[in-house]
Design an enzyme around this catalytic site. Sequence first.
Site, short mmCIF file in Angstrom:
data_model
loop_
_atom_site.label_atom_id
_atom_site.label_comp_id
_atom_site.label_asym_id
_atom_site.label_seq_id
_atom_site.Cartn_x
_atom_site.Cartn_y
_atom_site.Cartn_z
N GLY A 11 0.82 -1.23 0.00
CA GLY A 11 0.00 0.00 0.00
C GLY A 11 0.84 1.26 0.00
O GLY A 11 0.49 2.24 0.64
N ALA A 14 2.86 2.85 -5.19
CA ALA A 14 2.59 1.90 -6.28
C ALA A 14 1.28 1.15 -6.03
O ALA A 14 0.44 1.01 -6.94
CB ALA A 14 3.75 0.92 -6.42
N ALA A 49 8.76 14.18 -5.97
CA ALA A 49 8.82 14.99 -7.19
C ALA A 49 8.30 14.16 -8.35
O ALA A 49 8.63 12.97 -8.47
CB ALA A 49 10.24 15.45 -7.45
N LYS A 77 5.67 22.22 -10.36
CA LYS A 77 7.05 21.96 -10.75
C LYS A 77 7.19 22.17 -12.26
O LYS A 77 6.48 21.53 -13.04
CB LYS A 77 7.42 20.51 -10.38
CG LYS A 77 8.77 20.08 -10.89
CD LYS A 77 9.10 18.65 -10.47
CE LYS A 77 10.36 18.19 -11.18
NZ LYS A 77 10.65 16.78 -10.97
N LEU A 332 8.79 -0.18 -6.86
CA LEU A 332 10.13 -0.61 -6.46
C LEU A 332 10.29 -2.12 -6.53
O LEU A 332 11.40 -2.62 -6.64
CB LEU A 332 10.43 -0.11 -5.04
CG LEU A 332 10.38 1.42 -4.88
CD1 LEU A 332 10.56 1.80 -3.41
CD2 LEU A 332 11.42 2.12 -5.73
N THR A 343 11.66 9.89 -11.88
CA THR A 343 11.01 8.99 -12.84
C THR A 343 10.26 7.80 -12.22
O THR A 343 9.56 7.09 -12.94
CB THR A 343 12.06 8.44 -13.83
OG1 THR A 343 13.21 8.04 -13.10
CG2 THR A 343 12.44 9.48 -14.84
N ILE A 345 7.69 7.43 -10.01
CA ILE A 345 6.22 7.45 -10.01
C ILE A 345 5.72 7.36 -11.47
O ILE A 345 4.71 6.72 -11.75
CB ILE A 345 5.69 8.69 -9.26
CG1 ILE A 345 6.06 8.56 -7.77
CG2 ILE A 345 4.18 8.83 -9.43
CD1 ILE A 345 5.72 9.76 -6.91
P1 FAD Z 1 6.87 1.07 -0.75
O1 FAD Z 1 6.53 2.48 -0.51
O2 FAD Z 1 8.07 0.53 -0.05
O3 FAD Z 1 5.61 0.21 -0.36
C1 FAD Z 1 5.69 -1.18 -0.12
C2 FAD Z 1 4.38 -1.65 0.48
O4 FAD Z 1 4.40 -3.05 0.58
C3 FAD Z 1 4.11 -1.10 1.87
O5 FAD Z 1 2.76 -0.76 2.01
C4 FAD Z 1 4.43 -2.31 2.77
O6 FAD Z 1 3.72 -2.27 3.98
C5 FAD Z 1 3.94 -3.43 1.87
N1 FAD Z 1 4.49 -4.74 2.18
C6 FAD Z 1 5.75 -5.21 1.94
N2 FAD Z 1 5.86 -6.47 2.39
C7 FAD Z 1 4.65 -6.82 2.90
C8 FAD Z 1 4.13 -7.98 3.52
N3 FAD Z 1 4.87 -9.07 3.70
N4 FAD Z 1 2.85 -7.97 3.94
C9 FAD Z 1 2.06 -6.88 3.76
N5 FAD Z 1 2.50 -5.75 3.17
C10 FAD Z 1 3.78 -5.71 2.77
N6 FAD Z 1 10.08 8.61 -6.98
C11 FAD Z 1 9.66 9.69 -7.65
O7 FAD Z 1 8.85 9.55 -8.58
N7 FAD Z 1 10.09 10.93 -7.31
C12 FAD Z 1 11.00 11.14 -6.33
O8 FAD Z 1 11.35 12.27 -6.02
C13 FAD Z 1 11.53 10.00 -5.65
N8 FAD Z 1 12.49 10.11 -4.69
C14 FAD Z 1 13.00 8.97 -4.12
C15 FAD Z 1 14.08 9.07 -3.23
C16 FAD Z 1 14.67 7.92 -2.71
C17 FAD Z 1 15.84 8.02 -1.79
C18 FAD Z 1 14.12 6.65 -3.01
C19 FAD Z 1 14.69 5.41 -2.41
C20 FAD Z 1 13.04 6.56 -3.87
C21 FAD Z 1 12.49 7.70 -4.45
N9 FAD Z 1 11.44 7.62 -5.36
C22 FAD Z 1 11.00 8.74 -6.01
C23 FAD Z 1 10.80 6.34 -5.61
C24 FAD Z 1 9.47 6.30 -4.85
O9 FAD Z 1 9.69 6.49 -3.47
C25 FAD Z 1 8.77 4.97 -5.06
O10 FAD Z 1 8.72 4.68 -6.42
C26 FAD Z 1 7.36 5.02 -4.55
O11 FAD Z 1 7.33 5.44 -3.22
C27 FAD Z 1 6.71 3.68 -4.67
O12 FAD Z 1 7.17 2.79 -3.70
P2 FAD Z 1 6.45 1.39 -3.61
O13 FAD Z 1 4.99 1.62 -3.43
O14 FAD Z 1 6.89 0.58 -4.77
O15 FAD Z 1 7.09 0.74 -2.31
#
Ligand code: FAD
Length: 498
Positions: A11, A14, A49, A77, A332, A343, A345
Site C-alpha cells: 500500500g 505503487a 517529485a 514543478k 520498487l 522517474t 512514479i
Molecule cells: P513502498 O513504498 O516501499 O511500499 C511497499 C508496500 O508493501 C508497503 O505498504 C508495505 O507495507 C507493503 N508490504 C511489503 N511487504 C509486505 C508484507 N509481507 N505484507 C504486507 N504488506 C507488505 N520517486 C519519484 O517519482 N520521485 C522522487 O522524487 C523520488 N524520490 C526517491 C528518493 C529515494 C531516496 C528513493 C529510495 C526513492 C524515491 N522515489 C522517487 C521512488 C518512490 O519512493 C517509489 O517509487 C514510490 O514510493 C513507490 O514505492 P512502492 O509503493 O513501490 O514501495
Amino acid sequence: MDPVRVVVLGGGTAGWMTAAALATLLPRARCTVRLVESEQIGTVGVGEATLPQMRAFNDAIGIIEADMMRRTNATFKLGIEFVDWGVAGSAYIHPFGAYGRPMGGVGFHHHWQRAAAAGKAGPLERYSLAVAACRAGRFDFPDTDLTSIQSTYDYAYHFDAGLYAGYLRELAEGRGVTRIEGKFVQVLREAEDGGVAGIRMESGNVVPGDLFVDCTGFRSAVTGEALGVAWEDWSQWLPCDRAWAVQSERLETVPPYTRSIAREAGWQWQIPLQHRTGNGYIYSSAFMDDDAARETLLANLPTPAIMEPRSIRFQAGRREHSWTRNCVAVGLASGFLEPLESTSIYLIQMAVMHLIALFPTRPDDAVLAAEFNRRMDVEYDRIRDFLILHYHANRRDEPFWRHCRDMAVPDSLAEKIALFRHRGSVPRYGEGLFSPPSWVSVLFGQGLEPRAVHPLAEAMPMSELDAWLVAIRSEVAAGVSGMSEHDAFVSDYGEWGI
Ligand code: FAD
C-alpha cells in the site's frame, strides 16, 4: 465470464495508484480489487517529485487538481535545476518544455548553436519560458493556443507522497477496493513452478486471487523472493547505492522547481512543498562513508531540519521481467532508478496503464505478459541511459566524478552522445522518456557541444537569425512577466477547493 480477482500486495504509492486505477478504469464485471498492506512494515516514505505525465494519470482516475494539491501540500514543478554538475558554480535547468520554436526543418537548438558560435545568442535557457518562470519564481497554466509561447511548457507537482497515497486510498476504497490490513508471510503456488494461487497472512487467513500485483517495494516479496525472477544490476553505470533523507522547514519563498546539487560523492535533492522541504543526499558508499554523507547533508540544508535523517539503501537495476506468470511487479518491486529525474512514479503510472491496456482474461497469459515486459523494458532502458548521461558528462574533479567520467556507458547511450557530438542530433522516439528538448537541455547543460552546425540551420542570413532570436527572447520575457508569483498562485489555488 467471472471477474478477475486482483490482489494488490502493498500500500505504498505503487499499490494505491494500481488499486485506484484498476477500480476506476475497469468495469467491476471485469475485475475485483483487494489490497493487502502492513502498517507494521510501512512504506519507503520518499518520492515527492513528479513528471508532467502524472497529470494524465490523475485526470484519468478523476482527481480534481486543486483538491489533490490542497490535500497533499503540493506545489507546481516546471523543471529541475542541476547545480555544479558541470564545473563548480555552473547551473542549468532541465525544463518541462521546449526551447524557442523549430524552423526550417530542424529543431531550435541547431539555430541557437549557430548563433551562439557567432556570439549572438546568449544562454540557451533564455529561450525557454519554463526556465524563465523557474528563475523568476512564477507560475501559470500553459495556454491551449499553440501559436502562443505560453503553450510551450508543461508542469508537474511536488507533493507529500504519504498524503497522496492516503488520498488515493480514500478514492479507491470509495470505488470498491477492499483493504486488508496485515502482513502476509507466505506465497502459495499452484504448483512448484506454477503461478501464485494466494497468500497466507500472519493471522493464518489465506487471500486467494487470479492476478497478483506485487507492490511490496524493494523487498519484491513475490516477484523476487517467491518467483525468483533475477535482478539485473546496473550499478556499474549508476554507482550511487545509499541515501540520507531528511525533511526541513518550508522555504521562505517556494520555487516551482526541484533542485539537484552535485556533491563530492553524489548529489543532493531539494523538493519544495507548501509546508516543508524534502531533502536527501544520494551517494556512492564506495566513495563516501555514511557518517560523512550524513554530515554533508545536514551541513547543506536550506532550512533547519524537522526530523532525524533516515538512511535508505538500494541498488540501481530492475527485475528481468516485471510480469511473470500471474504476477505483475509495479514500483520498487520491479526495479529502481534513482530520483535524479523524478522517474519512479512515472514508471508506476506506465506499468499501471500498460496493465490496464493488456488486462488479461485468464491468469497466465504469456503473450500479454511478453508485450507488457517489452514495453516496460523500453521505459527502463531509456531512463537508465538518460540518468547515466548526467553522471558521465560531468566536469568535476573528485574521485567519484572522475570514475563516472571514465566508466564505459551502454552502447545505446554512447551512440546518442556520438550523434550529438557529430552534428547536434538528439534522440526522438515514440515510446518512453525523454523528448528532444530534455536531451538538448542536459547535453548542452553538462557542457557537451556538437562539432558541426546542421546544414539546414545555415540557410538563414545571420542578421535575420539574430532578429528572430531577439524576438523569441522578448516573447519569453513578456510571457513570464504576465505570470503570477508561484507562492501566491499555489495558496490561491488551494482555496479553489472542489
Ligand atoms: P513502498 O513504498 O516501499 O511500499 C511497499 C508496500 O508493501 C508497503 O505498504 C508495505 O507495507 C507493503 N508490504 C511489503 N511487504 C509486505 C508484507 N509481507 N505484507 C504486507 N504488506 C507488505 N520517486 C519519484 O517519482 N520521485 C522522487 O522524487 C523520488 N524520490 C526517491 C528518493 C529515494 C531516496 C528513493 C529510495 C526513492 C524515491 N522515489 C522517487 C521512488 C518512490 O519512493 C517509489 O517509487 C514510490 O514510493 C513507490 O514505492 P512502492 O509503493 O513501490 O514501495
